[in-house]
Design an enzyme around this catalytic site. Structure first.
Site, PDB file in Angstrom:
ATOM      1  N   TYR A   1       0.844  -1.207   0.000  1.00  0.00           N
ATOM      2  CA  TYR A   1       0.000   0.000   0.000  1.00  0.00           C
ATOM      3  C   TYR A   1       0.871   1.247   0.000  1.00  0.00           C
ATOM      4  O   TYR A   1       2.022   1.239   0.453  1.00  0.00           O
ATOM      5  CB  TYR A   1      -0.963   0.011   1.188  1.00  0.00           C
ATOM      6  N   CYS A   2       0.318   2.323  -0.531  1.00  0.00           N
ATOM      7  CA  CYS A   2       0.935   3.647  -0.465  1.00  0.00           C
ATOM      8  C   CYS A   2      -0.098   4.592   0.151  1.00  0.00           C
ATOM      9  O   CYS A   2      -0.931   4.172   0.941  1.00  0.00           O
ATOM     10  CB  CYS A   2       1.432   4.108  -1.833  1.00  0.00           C
ATOM     11  N   TRP A   3      -0.065   5.851  -0.224  1.00  0.00           N
ATOM     12  CA  TRP A   3      -0.987   6.816   0.397  1.00  0.00           C
ATOM     13  C   TRP A   3      -2.424   6.581  -0.029  1.00  0.00           C
ATOM     14  O   TRP A   3      -3.335   6.538   0.784  1.00  0.00           O
ATOM     15  CB  TRP A   3      -0.545   8.237   0.051  1.00  0.00           C
TER      16      TRP A   3
ATOM     17  N   SER B   1       2.357   2.286  -5.025  1.00  0.00           N
ATOM     18  CA  SER B   1       2.087   0.885  -4.690  1.00  0.00           C
ATOM     19  C   SER B   1       1.984   0.035  -5.952  1.00  0.00           C
ATOM     20  O   SER B   1       2.465  -1.106  -5.989  1.00  0.00           O
ATOM     21  CB  SER B   1       0.816   0.761  -3.846  1.00  0.00           C
TER      22      SER B   1
ATOM     23  N   TYR C   1      -3.297   3.754   2.292  1.00  0.00           N
ATOM     24  CA  TYR C   1      -3.362   4.074   3.721  1.00  0.00           C
ATOM     25  C   TYR C   1      -4.689   4.729   4.074  1.00  0.00           C
ATOM     26  O   TYR C   1      -5.214   4.522   5.181  1.00  0.00           O
ATOM     27  CB  TYR C   1      -2.197   4.995   4.103  1.00  0.00           C
TER      28      TYR C   1
END
Length: 354
Positions: free
Chosen positions: A96-98, A104, A125
């Site tokens: 996952y990323c933001w 991601s 996130y």
């Protein structure tokens, strides 16, 4: 072409299905908060992320994408040679990323091409954070709390550990917030976690508890240092019954001196600055001399008499929560605290059965 899987599930049972949870955001983002158990394998570090963002705004999207892609490729290669070098063919990561976007998906594309069964968290996130907020801000309380009350220095935090060793469920809010909830402030001068990190830790601790059994926690205020107790938990605390620990001021002062003396010495002026009423220059000078002389018990007794006990009495006058009982300790020796823990455990059991 290898297929990248997607998911929106972030509950503990769903996360347990993965061999690793990989947060590809920058170290700065990761430090503020992250999914419990995640490891940080950034595809852009903090400086690279700032540089790419500035180019995007000030120059062009194309140039930002080109430079960003070079950084991402180099960083992913470094992770493949490092943290991911020993992963077997059956490795199943969640990435996952933001917000589940390019960072991601860039990592997931390469990992899936290698042959690993790779999943991306849709929404990144932000999906996780929304899940946390729903449970700590919007949900009805799901825990049967019992509050451990008493004047400062009565050993409430230590009592939680004694109760846990007896098999009771406990929730150490001061430990999660990294703050003593008093003038003594944070742990050895370190900063508290962010509010979001505190809530992540708190929710993980709450989800590990059995809802049908009582949970003992300290009778904190709605803020622990600079961290707010989330509304759902605070509503449960507002109606929870209390068990009060009592001990003589001199015994509590000796306990505080033994527990926090060196901490006060290292953070003296900051502790005094947190007093709600300025104590006056003459008194401050006297307190400074006590610290210089290592007379921590005398200082603790002065603070108990001037600040802690008056504040506790004012709060007690407004108290409307039921009291399950009171446990008096002749002193705060290990034997006395063990006997008190037995008494508290009996009161918790009796209150649960009522």
């Amino acid at each position: 072409m290898a297929r990248i899987l997607v998911t929106e599930a972030v509950d503990p049972a769903a996360l347990a299905a993965y061999d690793a949870i990989i947060d590809v955001r920058s170290p700065g983002e990761f430090a503020l908060d992250h999914v419990p158990g995640a490891i940080n394998l950034p595809v852009l570090d903090d400086a690279e992320r700032a540089e790419v963002g500035a180019i995007y705004v000030q120059e062009s999207r194309f140039k930002a994408n080109r430079i960003g892609a070079a950084y991402v490729a180099a960083n992913i290669a470094r992770h493949l040679r490092g943290a991911l070098a020993d992963k077997p063919p059956e490795f199943r990561p969640l990435i996952y990323c933001w917000r589940g976007g390019s960072r991601s998906n860039g990592m997931a594309t390469i990992l899936s091409q290698i042959g690993w069964r790779t999943t991306v968290l849709t929404g990144g996130y932000r999906t996780y954070r929304r899940w946390v907020s729903e449970r700590l801000y919007d949900a009805d309380p799901a825990w049967r709390l019992v509050l451990l009350d008493g004047g400062t220095g009565s050993g409430k935090t230590e009592m939680l550990g004694r109760l846990a060793r007896r098999g009771l469920q406990v929730l150490d809010l001061e430990g999660l917030a990294e703050h003593r909830g008093s003038l003594f402030g944070g742990f050895h001068g370190q900063a508290q976690p962010s509010q979001k990190m505190f809530e992540s830790r708190l929710l993980a601790a709450l989800l590990a508890l059995e809802p049908a059994r009582p949970v003992v926690t300290e009778a904190e205020s709605s803020k622990i240092g600079d961290r707010m107790v989330p509304p759902t938990l605070w509503r449960a605390m507002e109606v929870a019954p209390r068990i009060e620990l009592t001990a003589e001021p001199a015994e509590r002062a000796a306990y505080l001196a033994a527990t926090y003396g060196e901490v006060v010495a290292s953070d003296l002026e900051a502790a005094f600055a947190r007093l709600p009423t300025y104590p006056g220059q003459k008194r401050l000078e006297n307190w400074r001399r006590l610290v210089a002389d290592r007379a921590y018990a005398e200082l603790a007794q002065a603070l108990i008499e001037l600040h802690y006990d008056p504040a506790y009495r004012r709060s007690a006058k407004k108290e409307t929560r039921a009291r399950l009982g009171s446990v008096a300790m002749g002193d705060l020796s290990d034997a006395a605290q063990e006997a008190a823990a037995e008494a508290v455990a009996r009161l918790v059991a009796a209150g649960s059965a009522a």
